[in-house]
Design an enzyme around this catalytic site. Structure first.
Site, PDB file in Angstrom:
ATOM      1  N   SER A   1       0.881  -1.170   0.126  1.00 51.00           N
ATOM      2  CA  SER A   1      -0.113   0.006   0.012  1.00 51.00           C
ATOM      3  C   SER A   1       0.863   1.263   0.107  1.00 51.00           C
ATOM      4  O   SER A   1       1.885   1.296   0.882  1.00 51.00           O
ATOM      5  CB  SER A   1      -0.837   0.021   1.146  1.00 51.00           C
ATOM      6  OG  SER A   1      -1.712   1.083   1.133  1.00 51.00           O
TER       7      SER A   1
ATOM      8  N   LYS B   1      -3.842   2.160  -2.157  1.00 54.17           N
ATOM      9  CA  LYS B   1      -3.403   3.379  -1.449  1.00 54.17           C
ATOM     10  C   LYS B   1      -4.491   3.449  -0.368  1.00 54.17           C
ATOM     11  O   LYS B   1      -5.511   2.963  -0.430  1.00 54.17           O
ATOM     12  CB  LYS B   1      -3.504   4.724  -2.004  1.00 54.17           C
ATOM     13  CG  LYS B   1      -2.938   5.879  -1.542  1.00 54.17           C
ATOM     14  CD  LYS B   1      -1.658   6.261  -2.270  1.00 54.17           C
ATOM     15  CE  LYS B   1      -0.926   7.499  -2.063  1.00 54.17           C
ATOM     16  NZ  LYS B   1       0.240   7.746  -2.644  1.00 54.17           N
ATOM     17  N   SER B   2      -4.122   3.754   0.964  1.00 55.07           N
ATOM     18  CA  SER B   2      -5.087   3.773   1.976  1.00 55.07           C
ATOM     19  C   SER B   2      -6.064   4.779   2.151  1.00 55.07           C
ATOM     20  O   SER B   2      -5.747   5.934   1.442  1.00 55.07           O
ATOM     21  CB  SER B   2      -4.343   4.171   3.364  1.00 55.07           C
ATOM     22  OG  SER B   2      -3.767   2.974   3.772  1.00 55.07           O
TER      23      SER B   2
ATOM     24  N   LEU C   1      -1.243  10.560   4.113  1.00 50.36           N
ATOM     25  CA  LEU C   1      -2.354   9.597   3.599  1.00 50.36           C
ATOM     26  C   LEU C   1      -3.134  10.510   2.599  1.00 50.36           C
ATOM     27  O   LEU C   1      -4.471  10.574   2.770  1.00 50.36           O
ATOM     28  CB  LEU C   1      -3.156   9.581   4.770  1.00 50.36           C
ATOM     29  CG  LEU C   1      -2.841   8.473   6.022  1.00 50.36           C
ATOM     30  CD1 LEU C   1      -3.622   8.531   7.197  1.00 50.36           C
ATOM     31  CD2 LEU C   1      -2.630   6.936   5.329  1.00 50.36           C
TER      32      LEU C   1
ATOM     33  N   ASN D   1      -5.218  -0.336   7.916  1.00 49.43           N
ATOM     34  CA  ASN D   1      -4.037   0.488   8.064  1.00 49.43           C
ATOM     35  C   ASN D   1      -4.078   0.827   9.492  1.00 49.43           C
ATOM     36  O   ASN D   1      -4.629   1.871   9.846  1.00 49.43           O
ATOM     37  CB  ASN D   1      -3.853   1.822   7.104  1.00 49.43           C
ATOM     38  CG  ASN D   1      -2.687   2.305   7.218  1.00 49.43           C
ATOM     39  OD1 ASN D   1      -1.906   2.210   8.452  1.00 49.43           O
ATOM     40  ND2 ASN D   1      -2.345   3.128   6.430  1.00 49.43           N
TER      41      ASN D   1
ATOM     42  N   CYS E   1       0.180   3.657  10.054  1.00 52.56           N
ATOM     43  CA  CYS E   1       0.771   4.881   9.381  1.00 52.56           C
ATOM     44  C   CYS E   1       1.500   5.641  10.577  1.00 52.56           C
ATOM     45  O   CYS E   1       0.768   5.762  11.510  1.00 52.56           O
ATOM     46  CB  CYS E   1      -0.113   5.591   8.638  1.00 52.56           C
ATOM     47  SG  CYS E   1       0.532   7.060   8.178  1.00 52.56           S
TER      48      CYS E   1
ATOM     49  N   LYS F   1      -2.733  -4.478   9.189  1.00 54.34           N
ATOM     50  CA  LYS F   1      -1.519  -4.312   8.938  1.00 54.34           C
ATOM     51  C   LYS F   1      -1.040  -3.574  10.311  1.00 54.34           C
ATOM     52  O   LYS F   1      -1.413  -2.558  10.664  1.00 54.34           O
ATOM     53  CB  LYS F   1      -1.272  -3.372   7.622  1.00 54.34           C
ATOM     54  CG  LYS F   1       0.187  -2.927   7.587  1.00 54.34           C
ATOM     55  CD  LYS F   1       0.357  -2.399   5.818  1.00 54.34           C
ATOM     56  CE  LYS F   1       1.730  -2.206   5.746  1.00 54.34           C
ATOM     57  NZ  LYS F   1       1.824  -1.194   4.261  1.00 54.34           N
TER      58      LYS F   1
END
Lengths: 261, 301
Positions: free
Chosen positions: B19, B43-44, B73, B125, B128, B163
């Site tokens: 990602s 992508k998130s 993000l 996610n 991050c 994740k």
């Protein structure tokens, strides 16, 4: 990692356009770009406009970073990474170089290397024309208001010149709508074309997907693309990406203007 | 030879796009699919459109050590992402929709939308390292992780991957808190920063960023090894994989698949094909016919 270079000379080129000269260890090709960081202000992509021992960036005052850069003087410093991306490839035969606004800055070092060529330098009006005296011959000017040279868009002048001469390759850079039109002309007349594109760029190294157009990253796969890719680029001059990555139309894109690099 | 199954999803090879790299636009995801990736993680995506941080968002470490990034993000927002998913699915490999939210409610909503859009699995996610109120700030709290994973699991029918962040001393506890997830993805980037000595200021606009690339591989391998030992979960390994041997290392630690990101910066889009052939070559030479024979084989019992 950045390296620091010192500005050795600043030259006024046109309204809101200056060239900043510096020395650097890198060996860029025409069409390649650097990421310029001005600490605590901004980092932005900029194509190289002079590639000799004394290198140059020709910069139009547009955003936060370029405005700050315009206040810099001889002795001030720039932080650089690069050169990045793919530059122009020199093709055989007579070339037509079409530069709109500061797009001409990207094309100038290439134009200097070409043998048989005509150059169109275009802008909205005379006071925005750059490099008026950089090329000694085969230079044609076009301005929207007719204040210098041909009155009208560069693409119109280009079409006329293509009617009368046997160009084998077109090199272009400038506002994306102009590039779109030049690509369409090249396709219709079966002439090779290379164009340097500009899209909103973040990382500059091919990971973030911000500057991608139809799956091609402007920063790594470009910024210079050739006809086989340009002819297939449906989004060129039609759809853009917002800073968020959202797909937007021409009407939603408020940033379309002159090439800001 | 390289086929693998994670949470019931069959991948033609274990090399998935991580990602955050070349996965905001459908065209790029299709390109990566056609370049040999076994699967794609998007992508998130969050609730609202986000521009991300201002530049500099990335710092290239010298000597090939890796990258430091704080993109912030950026994403078009879930409501604007339907077409990207729809088109990304045309790449012909499984697409895993990555999402980020500030609480269980947001994760729940985003998961359902992603499921509606047709993704094969969800990746939460929870890791991050540089966005305030999101990612790692949630992912180091076992209670929040448990709540988010359990809520999402209850409400979608597709597999859910979690994740996790390496930025904790209790990764096994976090992994156990996420045990209802169908698979665990280890690791996200490592929180770090860089200062430019000549400028005397931090490089990244956000100051803090996430470290990726070869320099974090031992951290990732350790996390996979440790969590594989302590849980029975299926694991997807990620962090600093640059070549076939790196991918095998993760697999031997306990991963059934791996994700590739920063290696695209070092080796280009062709890296998936290249790593796959490097793995096959090693396997032939060492007479291993199926990748699953190697999963967790390095565990010291």
């Amino acid at each position: 990692m950045y390296r620091v270079v010192e500005i050795e000379e600043v030259r006024d080129e046109a309204k809101d356009v200056k060239t900043f000269f510096f020395r650097d260890t890198s060996n860029p090709q025409p069409g390649q770009f650097y990421m310029i960081w001005i600490p605590q202000v901004d980092e932005f992509p900029m194509s190289i406009s002079y590639i000799g021992e004394l290198k140059g960036f020709t910069v139009k005052k547009i955003g936060k970073g370029t405005t700050k850069m315009h206040s810099l003087q001889k002795g001030d410093k720039l932080w650089l990474r690069g050169p990045y991306g793919k530059g122009f490839k020199i093709e055989e035969g007579k070339a037509l170089v079409v530069g709109g606004g500061t797009g001409m800055a990207t094309l100038a070092p290439l134009a200097e290397m070409l043998g048989n060529k005509d150059i169109i330098i275009a802008a909205k009006s005379e006071d925005e024309i750059i490099f008026r005296n950089r090329f000694k011959e085969n230079v044609f000017f076009a301005t929207d208001d007719g204040s210098l040279g041909f009155k009208g868009f560069a693409t119109k002048l280009a079409e006329r010149m293509i009617e009368e001469d046997d160009y084998k390759i077109i090199y272009t850079c400038g506002p994306e709508m102009m590039i779109r039109k030049m690509v369409d002309i090249a396709k219709e007349r079966k002439i090779k074309i290379q164009a340097s594109l500009e899209r909103y760029m973040k990382c500059g190294i091919g990971i973030c997907d911000s500057c991608t157009i139809n799956g091609y990253r402007v920063c790594v796969d470009g910024p210079v693309f050739s006809e086989e890719i340009l002819f297939s680029m449906d989004d060129l001059g039609r759809r853009w990406r917002a800073k968020s990555g959202k797909s937007i139309s021409k009407e939603e894109n408020h940033d379309i203007g002159e090439k800001s690099q | 030879m390289l086929e693998t199954v994670v949470s019931g999803i069959r991948f033609s090879n274990p090399l998935l796009l991580a990602s955050g790299i070349m996965d905001e636009t459908a065209d790029s995801m299709i390109r990566i699919s056609k370049s040999g990736a076994g699967g794609i993680v998007t992508k998130s995506i969050g609730m609202e459109e986000r521009e991300g941080y201002e530049n500099p968002v990335v710092y290239e470490l010298p000597n090939g050590l890796g990258l430091l990034n704080a993109m912030g993000l950026p994403n078009p927002g879930i409501e604007n992402y339907k077409n990207e998913i729809k088109n990304a699915l045309k790449g012909g490999v499984p697409v895993i929709g990555s999402i980020f939210g500030k609480d269980a409610g947001e994760f729940l909503y985003l998961s359902k939308r992603m499921e509606d859009y047709g993704v094969h699995a969800i990746e939460l996610n929870l890791s991050c390292p540089h966005a305030k109120g999101y990612g790692m700030e949630i992912g180091v709290d076992e209670n929040l992780v448990e709540e988010i994973v359990n809520e999402v699991k209850k409400s979608v029918n597709i597999p859910v991957w979690a994740k996790l962040t390496p930025n904790t001393h209790k990764i096994v506890d976090i992994a156990k808190a996420a045990e209802k997830a169908d698979a665990l993805v280890l690791i996200n980037t490592v929180r770090g920063m860089a200062i430019d000595v000549d400028a005397r200021v931090p490089v990244l606009k956000n100051v803090y960023g996430g470290l990726s690339g070869p320099c974090i591989k031992p951290i990732g391998v350790r996390a996979v090894y440790e969590v594989y030992r302590e849980t029975q979960k299926e694991i997807v390994g990620v962090g600093g994989i640059l070549n076939g041997r790196d991918a095998l290392e993760y697999i031997m630690a306990g991963a059934k698949a791996v994700q590739i990101g920063t290696a695209i910066y070092y080796r280009g889009v062709g890296v998936f094909h290249e790593i796959a052939s490097e793995m096959r070559e090693w396997m032939k030479k060492n007479k291993v016919s199926k990748i699953k024979e190697l999963v967790g084989i390095a565990q010291v019992r």
